[in-house]
Write a protein that holds these residues in place. Structure first.
Motif, mmCIF file in Angstrom:
data_model
loop_
_atom_site.group_PDB
_atom_site.id
_atom_site.type_symbol
_atom_site.label_atom_id
_atom_site.label_comp_id
_atom_site.label_asym_id
_atom_site.label_seq_id
_atom_site.Cartn_x
_atom_site.Cartn_y
_atom_site.Cartn_z
ATOM 1 N N GLY A 33 2.545 49.717 12.060
ATOM 2 C CA GLY A 33 2.851 51.137 12.580
ATOM 3 C C GLY A 33 3.689 51.930 11.364
ATOM 4 O O GLY A 33 3.236 51.322 10.138
ATOM 5 N N TYR A 34 4.751 52.714 11.676
ATOM 6 C CA TYR A 34 5.314 53.515 10.527
ATOM 7 C C TYR A 34 6.761 53.568 11.208
ATOM 8 O O TYR A 34 7.216 53.714 12.310
ATOM 9 C CB TYR A 34 4.587 54.739 10.546
ATOM 10 C CG TYR A 34 4.868 55.749 11.366
ATOM 11 C CD1 TYR A 34 5.963 56.594 11.737
ATOM 12 C CD2 TYR A 34 3.630 56.108 12.295
ATOM 13 C CE1 TYR A 34 6.172 57.353 12.837
ATOM 14 C CE2 TYR A 34 3.696 56.804 13.425
ATOM 15 C CZ TYR A 34 4.859 57.733 13.506
ATOM 16 O OH TYR A 34 4.932 58.575 14.653
ATOM 17 N N CYS A 35 7.609 53.834 10.011
ATOM 18 C CA CYS A 35 8.875 54.145 10.261
ATOM 19 C C CYS A 35 9.393 55.223 9.086
ATOM 20 O O CYS A 35 8.934 55.014 7.932
ATOM 21 C CB CYS A 35 9.863 53.288 10.358
ATOM 22 S SG CYS A 35 11.622 53.453 10.759
ATOM 23 N N GLY A 36 10.222 56.311 9.378
ATOM 24 C CA GLY A 36 10.654 57.150 7.994
ATOM 25 C C GLY A 36 11.378 58.169 8.438
ATOM 26 O O GLY A 36 12.028 58.402 9.629
ATOM 27 N N LEU A 37 11.582 59.257 7.592
ATOM 28 C CA LEU A 37 12.280 60.499 7.725
ATOM 29 C C LEU A 37 11.413 61.604 7.753
ATOM 30 O O LEU A 37 10.696 61.732 6.865
ATOM 31 C CB LEU A 37 13.353 60.571 6.913
ATOM 32 C CG LEU A 37 14.546 59.499 6.589
ATOM 33 C CD1 LEU A 37 15.284 59.675 5.589
ATOM 34 C CD2 LEU A 37 15.263 59.311 8.077
ATOM 35 N N ILE A 38 11.614 62.493 8.805
ATOM 36 C CA ILE A 38 10.730 63.726 8.794
ATOM 37 C C ILE A 38 11.689 65.073 9.070
ATOM 38 O O ILE A 38 12.860 64.909 9.186
ATOM 39 C CB ILE A 38 9.898 63.847 10.100
ATOM 40 C CG1 ILE A 38 10.344 63.772 11.280
ATOM 41 C CG2 ILE A 38 8.850 62.590 9.798
ATOM 42 C CD1 ILE A 38 9.749 64.047 12.464
ATOM 43 N N ASP A 39 11.251 66.088 8.449
ATOM 44 C CA ASP A 39 11.736 67.347 8.445
ATOM 45 C C ASP A 39 11.699 67.840 10.177
ATOM 46 O O ASP A 39 10.459 68.344 10.289
ATOM 47 C CB ASP A 39 11.399 68.300 7.792
ATOM 48 C CG ASP A 39 12.189 69.668 7.633
ATOM 49 O OD1 ASP A 39 13.301 69.666 8.184
ATOM 50 O OD2 ASP A 39 11.694 70.650 7.059
ATOM 51 N N GLY A 40 12.346 67.205 10.911
ATOM 52 C CA GLY A 40 12.367 67.333 12.264
ATOM 53 C C GLY A 40 12.938 68.600 12.835
ATOM 54 O O GLY A 40 13.262 69.641 12.481
ATOM 55 N N ARG A 41 13.430 68.262 14.239
ATOM 56 C CA ARG A 41 14.087 69.294 15.139
ATOM 57 C C ARG A 41 15.554 69.222 15.002
ATOM 58 O O ARG A 41 16.136 70.000 15.867
ATOM 59 C CB ARG A 41 13.300 69.228 16.434
ATOM 60 C CG ARG A 41 11.921 69.487 16.354
ATOM 61 C CD ARG A 41 11.313 69.411 17.831
ATOM 62 N NE ARG A 41 11.488 68.129 18.431
ATOM 63 C CZ ARG A 41 11.134 68.233 19.716
ATOM 64 N NH1 ARG A 41 11.038 69.114 20.664
ATOM 65 N NH2 ARG A 41 11.239 66.903 20.362
ATOM 66 N N GLY A 42 16.055 68.576 14.315
ATOM 67 C CA GLY A 42 17.471 68.563 14.250
ATOM 68 C C GLY A 42 18.003 69.778 13.620
ATOM 69 O O GLY A 42 17.766 70.993 13.544
ATOM 70 N N SER A 43 19.265 69.380 12.671
ATOM 71 C CA SER A 43 19.892 70.872 11.990
ATOM 72 C C SER A 43 19.288 70.613 10.593
ATOM 73 O O SER A 43 18.640 69.909 9.972
ATOM 74 C CB SER A 43 21.383 70.335 11.625
ATOM 75 O OG SER A 43 22.086 70.757 13.002
ATOM 76 N N HIS A 44 18.894 71.934 9.967
ATOM 77 C CA HIS A 44 18.384 72.336 8.772
ATOM 78 C C HIS A 44 19.166 71.298 7.768
ATOM 79 O O HIS A 44 20.286 71.350 7.817
ATOM 80 C CB HIS A 44 18.739 73.707 8.224
ATOM 81 C CG HIS A 44 18.061 74.061 6.826
ATOM 82 N ND1 HIS A 44 16.807 74.074 6.555
ATOM 83 C CD2 HIS A 44 18.783 74.391 5.854
ATOM 84 C CE1 HIS A 44 16.655 74.133 5.351
ATOM 85 N NE2 HIS A 44 17.909 74.421 4.687
ATOM 86 N N GLY A 45 18.189 70.754 6.981
ATOM 87 C CA GLY A 45 18.916 69.820 6.051
ATOM 88 C C GLY A 45 19.255 68.434 6.379
ATOM 89 O O GLY A 45 19.637 67.511 5.412
ATOM 90 N N GLU A 46 19.007 67.958 7.570
ATOM 91 C CA GLU A 46 19.551 66.866 8.191
ATOM 92 C C GLU A 46 18.121 66.383 8.836
ATOM 93 O O GLU A 46 17.604 66.717 9.769
ATOM 94 C CB GLU A 46 20.350 67.094 9.464
ATOM 95 C CG GLU A 46 21.748 67.501 8.643
ATOM 96 C CD GLU A 46 22.772 67.484 9.751
ATOM 97 O OE1 GLU A 46 24.017 67.741 9.370
ATOM 98 O OE2 GLU A 46 22.710 67.871 10.798
ATOM 99 N N PRO A 47 17.113 65.332 8.295
ATOM 100 C CA PRO A 47 16.058 65.027 8.708
ATOM 101 C C PRO A 47 16.132 63.931 10.045
ATOM 102 O O PRO A 47 17.373 63.519 10.530
ATOM 103 C CB PRO A 47 15.732 63.869 7.605
ATOM 104 C CG PRO A 47 16.880 63.519 6.850
ATOM 105 C CD PRO A 47 17.756 64.730 7.148
ATOM 106 N N GLU A 48 15.091 63.772 10.508
ATOM 107 C CA GLU A 48 15.033 63.056 11.640
ATOM 108 C C GLU A 48 14.232 61.737 11.388
ATOM 109 O O GLU A 48 13.333 61.595 10.702
ATOM 110 C CB GLU A 48 14.148 63.899 12.768
ATOM 111 C CG GLU A 48 14.032 63.143 14.228
ATOM 112 C CD GLU A 48 13.005 64.183 14.968
ATOM 113 O OE1 GLU A 48 12.314 63.512 16.047
ATOM 114 O OE2 GLU A 48 12.992 65.274 14.826
ATOM 115 N N LEU A 49 14.911 60.855 11.986
ATOM 116 C CA LEU A 49 14.401 59.386 11.929
ATOM 117 C C LEU A 49 13.080 59.301 13.052
ATOM 118 O O LEU A 49 13.315 59.674 14.309
ATOM 119 C CB LEU A 49 15.500 58.294 12.603
ATOM 120 C CG LEU A 49 14.699 56.846 12.617
ATOM 121 C CD1 LEU A 49 14.509 56.427 11.030
ATOM 122 C CD2 LEU A 49 15.872 55.973 13.284
ATOM 123 N N ALA A 50 12.039 58.798 12.583
ATOM 124 C CA ALA A 50 10.866 58.630 13.329
ATOM 125 C C ALA A 50 10.311 57.154 13.268
ATOM 126 O O ALA A 50 10.288 56.638 12.031
ATOM 127 C CB ALA A 50 10.054 59.896 13.023
#
Length: 178
Positions: free
Chosen positions: A87-104
């Motif tokens: 599988g995978y795990c990492g950080l994305i430029d998600g739907r949180g706040s600007h400049g704060e990535p999302e764990l996926a």
């Protein structure tokens, strides 16, 4: 956990049982398997469509075009014992706040309930902290109790923010501060 990342170099995170590293083109078949296993409540744009897209070839092209950076990206989760990518795990430029990535994270069903998601996510948290992030986000469907348990184990807490979808359920927004 150990991590190695610098400009122009691949990110590699290591735990007791896993290597988290950039995807290899030949592993597009694993990504396709993840797409086929997704719950039917997942939005259609994240599942295989009626025409069979994305295909393995399309996923290969995506891997070629999207290498992880030194602080963002979805890393392949490879078991050290047998070299299998699960599988995978990492950080994305998600739907949180600007400049704060999302764990996926997402793992093949055959390896669920073995602690891999928690182990991989903990390594990614260390990576995020060492990259200078002060807060991470994660979004998860309210019906995805397994992912909610993983996020609770690694210290994420629910926020008041939610997105309700009458067909798919409610997306919960969780956060973790360092």
């Amino acid at each position: 956990m150990t991590a190695a990342a610098s400009p122009g170099r691949d990110v590699v995170l290591e735990t007791d049982r896993l290597l988290l590293r950039p995807w290899r083109v030949a592993e597009a078949v694993v990504q396709r398997e993840l797409w086929t296993e997704r719950d039917p409540r997942v939005p259609p744009h994240r599942r295989i469509d009626a025409e069979g897209h994305p295909t393995v070839a399309e996923l290969e092209d995506y891997i070629r075009a999207n290498p992880p950076s030194s602080s963002l990206g979805l890393l392949a989760a490879e078991r050290k014992a047998d070299g299998e990518v699960i599988g995978y795990c990492g950080l994305i430029d998600g739907r949180g706040s600007h400049g704060e990535p999302e764990l996926a994270f997402e793992l093949l069903q055959r390896v669920w309930r073995q602690g891999y998601a928690t182990e991989a996510s903990s390594a990614v948290l260390d990576w995020a902290r060492s990259s200078g992030y002060e807060r991470l986000w994660s979004t998860v469907w309210d019906w995805n109790t397994a992912s909610l348990r993983v996020l609770a184990k690694i210290g994420f807490t629910e926020t008041e923010r939610q997105e309700k979808d009458p067909v798919r359920g409610t997306t919960l927004f969780l956060t973790k501060r360092f």
